[in-house]
Design a protein around this motif. Sequence first.
Motif, PDB file in Angstrom:
ATOM      1  N   LEU A   1       0.464  -1.127  -0.343  1.00 14.03           N
ATOM      2  CA  LEU A   1       0.376   0.154   0.365  1.00 14.03           C
ATOM      3  C   LEU A   1       0.896   0.867  -0.031  1.00 14.03           C
ATOM      4  O   LEU A   1       2.110   1.062   0.744  1.00 14.03           O
ATOM      5  CB  LEU A   1      -0.922   0.212   1.112  1.00 14.03           C
ATOM      6  N   TRP A   2       0.120   2.204  -0.504  1.00 17.49           N
ATOM      7  CA  TRP A   2       0.648   3.551  -0.664  1.00 17.49           C
ATOM      8  C   TRP A   2      -0.552   4.415  -0.603  1.00 17.49           C
ATOM      9  O   TRP A   2      -1.658   4.325  -0.658  1.00 17.49           O
ATOM     10  CB  TRP A   2       1.473   3.928  -1.920  1.00 17.49           C
ATOM     11  N   PRO A   3       0.062   5.609  -0.013  1.00 22.73           N
ATOM     12  CA  PRO A   3      -1.828   6.966   0.178  1.00 22.73           C
ATOM     13  C   PRO A   3      -2.337   6.562  -1.154  1.00 22.73           C
ATOM     14  O   PRO A   3      -2.050   6.744  -1.960  1.00 22.73           O
ATOM     15  CB  PRO A   3      -0.875   8.115   0.737  1.00 22.73           C
ATOM     16  N   GLY A   4      -3.437   6.118  -1.044  1.00 21.82           N
ATOM     17  CA  GLY A   4      -4.195   6.112  -1.957  1.00 21.82           C
ATOM     18  C   GLY A   4      -3.856   5.167  -3.442  1.00 21.82           C
ATOM     19  O   GLY A   4      -4.670   4.998  -4.216  1.00 21.82           O
ATOM     20  N   GLN A   5      -2.955   4.309  -2.783  1.00 22.77           N
ATOM     21  CA  GLN A   5      -2.796   3.383  -4.070  1.00 22.77           C
ATOM     22  C   GLN A   5      -3.089   1.942  -2.970  1.00 22.77           C
ATOM     23  O   GLN A   5      -2.256   2.183  -2.181  1.00 22.77           O
ATOM     24  CB  GLN A   5      -1.356   2.918  -4.903  1.00 22.77           C
ATOM     25  N   ARG A   6      -2.703   0.792  -3.557  1.00 22.66           N
ATOM     26  CA  ARG A   6      -3.126  -1.267  -3.481  1.00 22.66           C
ATOM     27  C   ARG A   6      -2.639  -1.765  -4.017  1.00 22.66           C
ATOM     28  O   ARG A   6      -3.976  -1.431  -5.442  1.00 22.66           O
ATOM     29  CB  ARG A   6      -4.415  -0.945  -2.378  1.00 22.66           C
ATOM     30  N   TRP A   7      -1.811  -2.499  -3.718  1.00 22.72           N
ATOM     31  CA  TRP A   7      -1.840  -4.184  -4.757  1.00 22.72           C
ATOM     32  C   TRP A   7      -2.006  -4.699  -3.788  1.00 22.72           C
ATOM     33  O   TRP A   7      -0.946  -5.375  -2.836  1.00 22.72           O
ATOM     34  CB  TRP A   7      -0.500  -3.617  -5.046  1.00 22.72           C
ATOM     35  N   ALA A   8      -2.217  -5.914  -4.091  1.00 21.25           N
ATOM     36  CA  ALA A   8      -3.785  -7.152  -3.416  1.00 21.25           C
ATOM     37  C   ALA A   8      -2.851  -8.254  -4.621  1.00 21.25           C
ATOM     38  O   ALA A   8      -2.855  -8.238  -5.810  1.00 21.25           O
ATOM     39  CB  ALA A   8      -4.852  -6.564  -3.182  1.00 21.25           C
ATOM     40  N   GLN A   9      -2.361  -9.022  -3.567  1.00 25.02           N
ATOM     41  CA  GLN A   9      -2.120 -10.515  -4.397  1.00 25.02           C
ATOM     42  C   GLN A   9      -2.426 -11.652  -3.371  1.00 25.02           C
ATOM     43  O   GLN A   9      -2.715 -10.772  -1.981  1.00 25.02           O
ATOM     44  CB  GLN A   9      -0.566 -10.690  -4.034  1.00 25.02           C
ATOM     45  N   SER A  10      -2.103 -12.930  -3.347  1.00 28.01           N
ATOM     46  CA  SER A  10      -2.380 -14.248  -2.735  1.00 28.01           C
ATOM     47  C   SER A  10      -1.534 -15.265  -3.291  1.00 28.01           C
ATOM     48  O   SER A  10      -1.230 -15.566  -4.453  1.00 28.01           O
ATOM     49  CB  SER A  10      -4.143 -14.163  -3.450  1.00 28.01           C
ATOM     50  N   LEU A  11      -1.470 -15.938  -2.001  1.00 28.45           N
ATOM     51  CA  LEU A  11      -0.287 -16.679  -2.501  1.00 28.45           C
ATOM     52  C   LEU A  11      -0.862 -17.531  -3.523  1.00 28.45           C
ATOM     53  O   LEU A  11      -0.072 -18.886  -3.780  1.00 28.45           O
ATOM     54  CB  LEU A  11       0.692 -17.450  -1.298  1.00 28.45           C
ATOM     55  N   ALA A  12      -2.595 -18.003  -3.634  1.00 25.59           N
ATOM     56  CA  ALA A  12      -2.442 -18.971  -4.207  1.00 25.59           C
ATOM     57  C   ALA A  12      -2.595 -19.305  -5.929  1.00 25.59           C
ATOM     58  O   ALA A  12      -3.403 -19.508  -6.561  1.00 25.59           O
ATOM     59  CB  ALA A  12      -3.935 -19.324  -3.750  1.00 25.59           C
TER      60      ALA A  12
END
Length: 342
Positions: free
Chosen positions: A304-315
């Motif tokens: 995460l950064w202010p105003g930004q989000r990068w989501a991941q999953s190990l699956a």
Amino acid sequence: MAIDINFQTLIEEQPGPQWQALFDRLWPGYRSWFLRSGAVARPSYLESRKALRAHMPELVPVWEQLVELAGGGDVESRFLSLWCPPPYIAGCSQAVWTDASGHEAPALIRNYDFAPGLLEGTWLATRWNGQRVAAMGDCIWGALDGMNEAGLAASLSFGGRTISGDGFGIPLVVRYVLEVAQTTAEAVKLLQRVPVSMCYSVTLLDRHGDWATVFVSPDRTTEVTRRQAITNFQHEVEWPKHAQATNAQQRFDSLQRQMDAQGTLAEAIETLLSPPMYQSAYLRGYGTLYTAVYRPQSSHIELLWPGQRWAQSLAGFDSGSRLISFTNQLAVEPTPMHLPAS
């Protein structure tokens, strides 16, 4: 003044052309760092190999593959062992968030504070020793923080002392923990026996909710604590100049208050993304470069950064990149305490 970092993934089950390309890109800078006191100041190839075999035998086959991809040279192999490297000093804050009601699974949350020009920005997803590991890379195959598919998350922060000694660079130690251990208890045992070159705090959280913050140092017995929040000192400030420059005490007080308040995870993350936790003195070498959230029970990871989000999953770790711009607060050169890193 804006400073850009291109965060990107590297997804490769076994060491191969992608890692080799990463090495080729980063090696000139690392070579200068590694040899800044001359080649004779660093341990020999035989000493480095002996240390790896004695303390991290499970990593030796991977190390040998990486050395071959790196060209098989003497300096390259010694660097990749990370045995007795030059001093490595960073900032960072980390905490284990727990839900007082017990309804939501705990999370390991952290800010990584450093000089933008010294961050690799590579999110590696690998299967070097049988289990998937996703980690923010450092020293080309080490880890700043990460999680494995067994559900063990780990992150590091500088421990606030200038002492150095015979041991491994902490990014390789964190990598070793994530490659080999499956629980916090197993990780603690590894940290208790593997020598480290400098003073660090390693926070651990596993899928079962067991957690610990481990104080490691080349000159003190490894200490296992239940410190829920940590910045850049352990029991007390021992390097006042560094603590003042990085706001270590203020950051700790802010983070500990948030943990004591037993608020939501969203509130805890917002604390990390706001001053004094979130720092912007990038040219002085301690701006916040990313916030990470690890949720072992769901195998879910976020940057995460202010105003930004990068989501991941190990699956289902997906390839991608994010170009992040940072605005410096103080237009001055980096201070010496932050130059010896990557």
